[in-house]
Design a protein around this motif. Sequence first.
Motif, PDB file in Angstrom:
ATOM      1  N   SER A  33       0.820  -1.214   0.000  1.00 42.01           N
ATOM      2  CA  SER A  33       0.000   0.000   0.000  1.00 42.01           C
ATOM      3  C   SER A  33       0.854   1.265   0.000  1.00 42.01           C
ATOM      4  O   SER A  33       0.461   2.274  -0.603  1.00 42.01           O
ATOM      5  CB  SER A  33      -0.969  -0.003   1.177  1.00 42.01           C
ATOM      6  OG  SER A  33      -0.263  -0.056   2.403  1.00 42.01           O
ATOM      7  N   ASP A  34       2.021   1.249   0.652  1.00 45.92           N
ATOM      8  CA  ASP A  34       2.912   2.419   0.608  1.00 45.92           C
ATOM      9  C   ASP A  34       3.406   2.672  -0.808  1.00 45.92           C
ATOM     10  O   ASP A  34       3.533   3.821  -1.241  1.00 45.92           O
ATOM     11  CB  ASP A  34       4.101   2.250   1.556  1.00 45.92           C
ATOM     12  CG  ASP A  34       3.706   2.397   3.018  1.00 45.92           C
ATOM     13  OD1 ASP A  34       2.626   2.960   3.294  1.00 45.92           O
ATOM     14  OD2 ASP A  34       4.494   1.963   3.876  1.00 45.92           O
ATOM     15  N   ASP A  35       3.674   1.599  -1.534  1.00 45.17           N
ATOM     16  CA  ASP A  35       4.110   1.739  -2.930  1.00 45.17           C
ATOM     17  C   ASP A  35       2.979   2.313  -3.786  1.00 45.17           C
ATOM     18  O   ASP A  35       3.216   3.131  -4.676  1.00 45.17           O
ATOM     19  CB  ASP A  35       4.541   0.385  -3.496  1.00 45.17           C
ATOM     20  CG  ASP A  35       5.671  -0.232  -2.704  1.00 45.17           C
ATOM     21  OD1 ASP A  35       6.682   0.468  -2.485  1.00 45.17           O
ATOM     22  OD2 ASP A  35       5.534  -1.396  -2.292  1.00 45.17           O
ATOM     23  N   LYS A  56       0.653   4.349  -2.751  1.00 37.23           N
ATOM     24  CA  LYS A  56       0.576   5.779  -2.431  1.00 37.23           C
ATOM     25  C   LYS A  56       1.673   6.546  -3.177  1.00 37.23           C
ATOM     26  O   LYS A  56       1.434   7.633  -3.710  1.00 37.23           O
ATOM     27  CB  LYS A  56       0.716   6.004  -0.929  1.00 37.23           C
ATOM     28  CG  LYS A  56      -0.468   5.518  -0.133  1.00 37.23           C
ATOM     29  CD  LYS A  56      -0.208   5.646   1.356  1.00 37.23           C
ATOM     30  CE  LYS A  56      -1.295   4.959   2.159  1.00 37.23           C
ATOM     31  NZ  LYS A  56      -0.979   4.906   3.596  1.00 37.23           N
TER      32      LYS A  56
END
Length: 87
Positions: free
Chosen positions: A53-55, A57
């Motif tokens: 999920s950070d990727d 974003k």
Amino acid sequence: NDKRFNQEVDGETGFTTRSVLAIPVKNEAGESIGVIQMLNKRDEGNKIVSFGSDDEKLIKMMENHVRSFIKIVDEFQVLRDFANHRE
């Protein structure tokens, strides 16, 4: 195996795709004008891992910047073409 993935490119280039994160770049009208793609994420130990999920974003933030840059370049080209036609 994702049926949307075209393995022919890996075969032609010798590259081995293990993980992919891709999103379309869309203009203000919502039309796709490009794609941002990340391949083969690696962890600290250099092992290929899945995107998270950070990727997602990060790539979405990049998409916003790329869209802005493309708009600026398009506007510059319009101005340059206008100036060239006035000469």
